[in-house]
Design a protein around this motif. Structure first.
Motif, PDB file in Angstrom:
ATOM      1  N   MET A 135       0.853  -1.166   0.000  1.00  0.00           N
ATOM      2  CA  MET A 135       0.000   0.000   0.000  1.00  0.00           C
ATOM      3  C   MET A 135       0.895   1.224   0.000  1.00  0.00           C
ATOM      4  N   ILE A 136       0.611   2.098  -0.907  1.00  0.00           N
ATOM      5  CA  ILE A 136       1.426   3.285  -1.058  1.00  0.00           C
ATOM      6  C   ILE A 136       0.516   4.501  -1.003  1.00  0.00           C
ATOM      7  N   ILE A 137       0.962   5.515  -0.296  1.00  0.00           N
ATOM      8  CA  ILE A 137       0.251   6.789  -0.349  1.00  0.00           C
ATOM      9  C   ILE A 137       0.673   7.434  -1.659  1.00  0.00           C
ATOM     10  N   THR A 138      -0.199   7.382  -2.624  1.00  0.00           N
ATOM     11  CA  THR A 138       0.124   7.920  -3.944  1.00  0.00           C
ATOM     12  C   THR A 138       0.100   9.450  -3.910  1.00  0.00           C
ATOM     13  N   ARG A 139       0.611  10.039  -4.943  1.00  0.00           N
ATOM     14  CA  ARG A 139       0.575  11.499  -5.066  1.00  0.00           C
ATOM     15  C   ARG A 139      -0.878  11.973  -5.040  1.00  0.00           C
ATOM     16  N   GLU A 140      -1.757  11.221  -5.680  1.00  0.00           N
ATOM     17  CA  GLU A 140      -3.174  11.596  -5.709  1.00  0.00           C
ATOM     18  C   GLU A 140      -3.764  11.608  -4.298  1.00  0.00           C
ATOM     19  N   THR A 141      -3.454  10.592  -3.512  1.00  0.00           N
ATOM     20  CA  THR A 141      -3.954  10.552  -2.135  1.00  0.00           C
ATOM     21  C   THR A 141      -3.334  11.677  -1.314  1.00  0.00           C
ATOM     22  N   ASP A 142      -2.061  11.930  -1.508  1.00  0.00           N
ATOM     23  CA  ASP A 142      -1.386  13.032  -0.815  1.00  0.00           C
ATOM     24  C   ASP A 142      -2.071  14.354  -1.155  1.00  0.00           C
ATOM     25  N   TYR A 143      -2.353  14.590  -2.421  1.00  0.00           N
ATOM     26  CA  TYR A 143      -3.039  15.813  -2.829  1.00  0.00           C
ATOM     27  C   TYR A 143      -4.445  15.882  -2.225  1.00  0.00           C
ATOM     28  N   ALA A 144      -5.128  14.760  -2.155  1.00  0.00           N
ATOM     29  CA  ALA A 144      -6.473  14.735  -1.565  1.00  0.00           C
ATOM     30  C   ALA A 144      -6.414  15.154  -0.099  1.00  0.00           C
ATOM     31  N   VAL A 145      -5.432  14.651   0.624  1.00  0.00           N
ATOM     32  CA  VAL A 145      -5.263  15.039   2.031  1.00  0.00           C
ATOM     33  C   VAL A 145      -5.010  16.541   2.124  1.00  0.00           C
ATOM     34  N   ARG A 146      -4.202  17.062   1.223  1.00  0.00           N
ATOM     35  CA  ARG A 146      -3.894  18.495   1.230  1.00  0.00           C
ATOM     36  C   ARG A 146      -5.129  19.344   0.917  1.00  0.00           C
ATOM     37  N   ILE A 147      -5.961  18.873   0.005  1.00  0.00           N
ATOM     38  CA  ILE A 147      -7.212  19.589  -0.297  1.00  0.00           C
ATOM     39  C   ILE A 147      -8.095  19.617   0.942  1.00  0.00           C
ATOM     40  N   LEU A 148      -8.212  18.476   1.616  1.00  0.00           N
ATOM     41  CA  LEU A 148      -9.033  18.429   2.833  1.00  0.00           C
ATOM     42  C   LEU A 148      -8.449  19.322   3.921  1.00  0.00           C
ATOM     43  N   ARG A 149      -7.121  19.370   4.006  1.00  0.00           N
ATOM     44  CA  ARG A 149      -6.481  20.257   4.984  1.00  0.00           C
ATOM     45  C   ARG A 149      -6.854  21.712   4.697  1.00  0.00           C
ATOM     46  N   SER A 150      -6.908  22.078   3.440  1.00  0.00           N
ATOM     47  CA  SER A 150      -7.257  23.440   3.058  1.00  0.00           C
ATOM     48  C   SER A 150      -8.698  23.782   3.426  1.00  0.00           C
ATOM     49  N   LEU A 151      -9.551  22.764   3.429  1.00  0.00           N
ATOM     50  CA  LEU A 151     -10.979  22.990   3.681  1.00  0.00           C
ATOM     51  C   LEU A 151     -11.387  22.756   5.135  1.00  0.00           C
ATOM     52  N   ILE A 152     -10.438  22.460   6.000  1.00  0.00           N
ATOM     53  CA  ILE A 152     -10.750  22.076   7.378  1.00  0.00           C
ATOM     54  C   ILE A 152     -11.508  23.171   8.142  1.00  0.00           C
ATOM     55  N   ASN A 153     -11.318  24.435   7.747  1.00  0.00           N
ATOM     56  CA  ASN A 153     -12.004  25.534   8.446  1.00  0.00           C
ATOM     57  C   ASN A 153     -13.442  25.736   7.968  1.00  0.00           C
ATOM     58  N   LEU A 154     -13.918  24.839   7.077  1.00  0.00           N
ATOM     59  CA  LEU A 154     -15.298  24.832   6.565  1.00  0.00           C
ATOM     60  C   LEU A 154     -15.624  26.038   5.680  1.00  0.00           C
ATOM     61  N   ARG A 155     -14.635  26.806   5.294  1.00  0.00           N
ATOM     62  CA  ARG A 155     -14.815  27.962   4.433  1.00  0.00           C
ATOM     63  C   ARG A 155     -14.866  27.527   2.974  1.00  0.00           C
ATOM     64  N   LEU A 156     -15.678  28.183   2.194  1.00  0.00           N
ATOM     65  CA  LEU A 156     -15.763  27.927   0.761  1.00  0.00           C
ATOM     66  C   LEU A 156     -14.500  28.470   0.097  1.00  0.00           C
ATOM     67  N   LYS A 157     -13.818  27.604  -0.664  1.00  0.00           N
ATOM     68  CA  LYS A 157     -12.602  28.023  -1.374  1.00  0.00           C
ATOM     69  C   LYS A 157     -12.679  27.500  -2.798  1.00  0.00           C
ATOM     70  N   ASN A 158     -12.160  28.284  -3.731  1.00  0.00           N
ATOM     71  CA  ASN A 158     -12.139  27.797  -5.099  1.00  0.00           C
ATOM     72  C   ASN A 158     -10.865  26.988  -5.340  1.00  0.00           C
ATOM     73  N   ILE A 159     -10.860  26.258  -6.425  1.00  0.00           N
ATOM     74  CA  ILE A 159      -9.740  25.367  -6.734  1.00  0.00           C
ATOM     75  C   ILE A 159      -8.439  26.146  -6.890  1.00  0.00           C
ATOM     76  N   ARG A 160      -8.520  27.322  -7.434  1.00  0.00           N
ATOM     77  CA  ARG A 160      -7.303  28.143  -7.588  1.00  0.00           C
ATOM     78  C   ARG A 160      -6.683  28.437  -6.219  1.00  0.00           C
ATOM     79  N   GLU A 161      -7.508  28.852  -5.262  1.00  0.00           N
ATOM     80  CA  GLU A 161      -7.012  29.131  -3.911  1.00  0.00           C
ATOM     81  C   GLU A 161      -6.379  27.885  -3.288  1.00  0.00           C
ATOM     82  N   ILE A 162      -7.093  26.774  -3.398  1.00  0.00           N
ATOM     83  CA  ILE A 162      -6.607  25.518  -2.819  1.00  0.00           C
ATOM     84  C   ILE A 162      -5.293  25.112  -3.465  1.00  0.00           C
TER      85      ILE A 162
END
Length: 142
Positions: free
Chosen positions: A1-28
């Motif tokens: 099992m490998i944490i792929t780049r895609e999974t790493d990016y997914a975690v980072r996207i969720l980290r960006s959204l943790i404050n429940l604020r609406l953000k666009n993809i450019r900001e993220i």
């Protein structure tokens, strides 16, 4: 099992959204250093999984809709469409020439299978809130 780049990016996207604020993809993308084309693709997978909501339009963006305490690292890995196997010899349908030649007996296959079970159990115990907030406990594999 490998944490792929895609999974790493997914975690980072969720980290960006943790404050429940609406953000666009450019900001993220800019904030988390993720190529925009990957951020779009990954966010769509997470929307299908019910983790985020994507609001279209000029005032749109992404917003977290599922509590990160309720999502495990293993859940996210599976959403990213990975086979989740430590070795391809564990993949269903994999034909191993060594095992065929030796009547199905292979110590490596057995060992990889045991390690895979431990990793799956461990990753299933790591919730994404703890992971992205940096409070993930360092527990040993059993």
């Amino acid at each position: 099992m490998i944490i792929t780049r895609e999974t790493d990016y997914a975690v980072r996207i969720l980290r960006s959204l943790i404050n429940l604020r609406l953000k666009n993809i450019r900001e993220i993308s800019d904030e988390q250093l993720i190529p925009r084309q990957f951020a779009y693709k990954i966010s769509k997978k997470m929307e299908r999984a019910g983790y985020i909501e994507i609001i279209r339009g000029a005032q749109g963006g992404c917003r977290l809709v599922k509590n990160l305490h309720d999502i495990t690292l293993m859940d996210l890995i599976q959403v990213m469409d990975r086979e989740n196997m430590l070795s391809n010899c564990l993949d269903e349908g994999f034909v191993c020439p060594y095992r065929e030649r030796n009547g199905g007996d292979c110590g490596l296959h057995t060992s990889f299978g045991q390690l895979q079970e431990q990793l799956t159990a461990y990753f299933s115990g790591v919730n994404l809130y703890d992971l992205v907030s940096g409070t993930c406990q360092n527990q040993k594999l059993k």
